[in-house]
Motif scaffolding. Structure first.
Motif, PDB file in Angstrom:
ATOM      1  N   SER A   1       6.604   2.915  -0.770  1.00 45.24           N
ATOM      2  CA  SER A   1       5.628   4.013  -0.664  1.00 45.24           C
ATOM      3  C   SER A   1       6.266   5.379  -0.498  1.00 45.24           C
ATOM      4  O   SER A   1       5.624   6.399  -0.768  1.00 45.24           O
ATOM      5  CB  SER A   1       4.696   3.773   0.530  1.00 45.24           C
TER       6      SER A   1
ATOM      7  N   SER B   1       0.825  -1.212   0.000  1.00 46.00           N
ATOM      8  CA  SER B   1       0.000   0.000   0.000  1.00 46.00           C
ATOM      9  C   SER B   1       0.859   1.262   0.000  1.00 46.00           C
ATOM     10  O   SER B   1       1.921   1.309   0.614  1.00 46.00           O
ATOM     11  CB  SER B   1      -0.895   0.006   1.240  1.00 46.00           C
TER      12      SER B   1
ATOM     13  N   ASP C   1      -0.916   4.095   0.754  1.00 46.32           N
ATOM     14  CA  ASP C   1      -1.860   4.942   1.463  1.00 46.32           C
ATOM     15  C   ASP C   1      -1.307   5.428   2.798  1.00 46.32           C
ATOM     16  O   ASP C   1      -0.655   4.673   3.513  1.00 46.32           O
ATOM     17  CB  ASP C   1      -3.167   4.191   1.740  1.00 46.32           C
TER      18      ASP C   1
ATOM     19  N   ALA D   1      -1.685   3.252   6.365  1.00 46.02           N
ATOM     20  CA  ALA D   1      -1.600   1.796   6.212  1.00 46.02           C
ATOM     21  C   ALA D   1      -0.781   1.256   7.383  1.00 46.02           C
ATOM     22  O   ALA D   1       0.357   1.655   7.601  1.00 46.02           O
ATOM     23  CB  ALA D   1      -0.959   1.417   4.882  1.00 46.02           C
TER      24      ALA D   1
END
Length: 159
Positions: A76, A37, A39, A42
């Motif tokens: 990420s 992820s 996001d 997360a």
């Protein structure tokens, strides 16, 4: 450990580099961002080795000579921290974009048992903890009071 502060431990010095971070409870379980992820929020977990960048972290000094580090997921580009400056036991450790707040900075302290590392949140003073002390795929990471267990010790492997 009653009356003993983890901050009294020797500093665990890390160079600005990329690492795999595994649990001392089970060295085959690595800190992982679920489903790679990207996001905010997360929640970090442990998972068996996948070879994915979701398990690779760049650890680097925050600057200012205070000994704090950012733990940034390579996939990420976000850093591990606690939500909204929480000082609550059991607050989830997740990834966030804003690396400049104290809740997203960590001190690295040396374990007295071996060459493992204890990460202490710069804001809450609590340590990075494997929830419930169980190293199963999907076990979430949280912050907890220092208790000197394997669930709070991490093996740092430079890539």
């Amino acid at each position: 450990v009653s009356g003993y502060s983890v901050m009294n431990r020797a500093e665990y010095v890390l160079s600005d580099n990329t690492y795999l971070i595994s649990s001392r409870v089970d060295i085959g379980k690595f800190i992982d961002i679920p489903k790679a992820s990207k996001d905010n929020g997360a929640v970090a977990q442990v998972w068996s080795f996948t070879g994915s960048d979701a398990q690779v972290f760049r650890i680097r000094p925050t600057g200012g000579g205070n000994g704090a580090y950012w733990i940034e997921n390579v996939n990420s580009g976000k850093v591990l921290g606690v939500p909204s400056g929480s000082k609550k036991k059991g607050a989830a450790v997740a990834q966030y974009t804003d690396k400049y707040t104290l809740e997203n900075k960590w001190y690295a302290k040396r374990s007295i048992y071996d060459d493992s590392c204890i990460f202490v949140n710069a804001y809450s003073g609590m340590v990075l903890d494997l929830a419930g002390g169980v190293a199963s795929d999907g076990t979430k990471l949280d912050q907890w009071l220092f208790n000197d267990t394997k669930a709070q010790n991490w093996i740092i492997s430079r890539l």
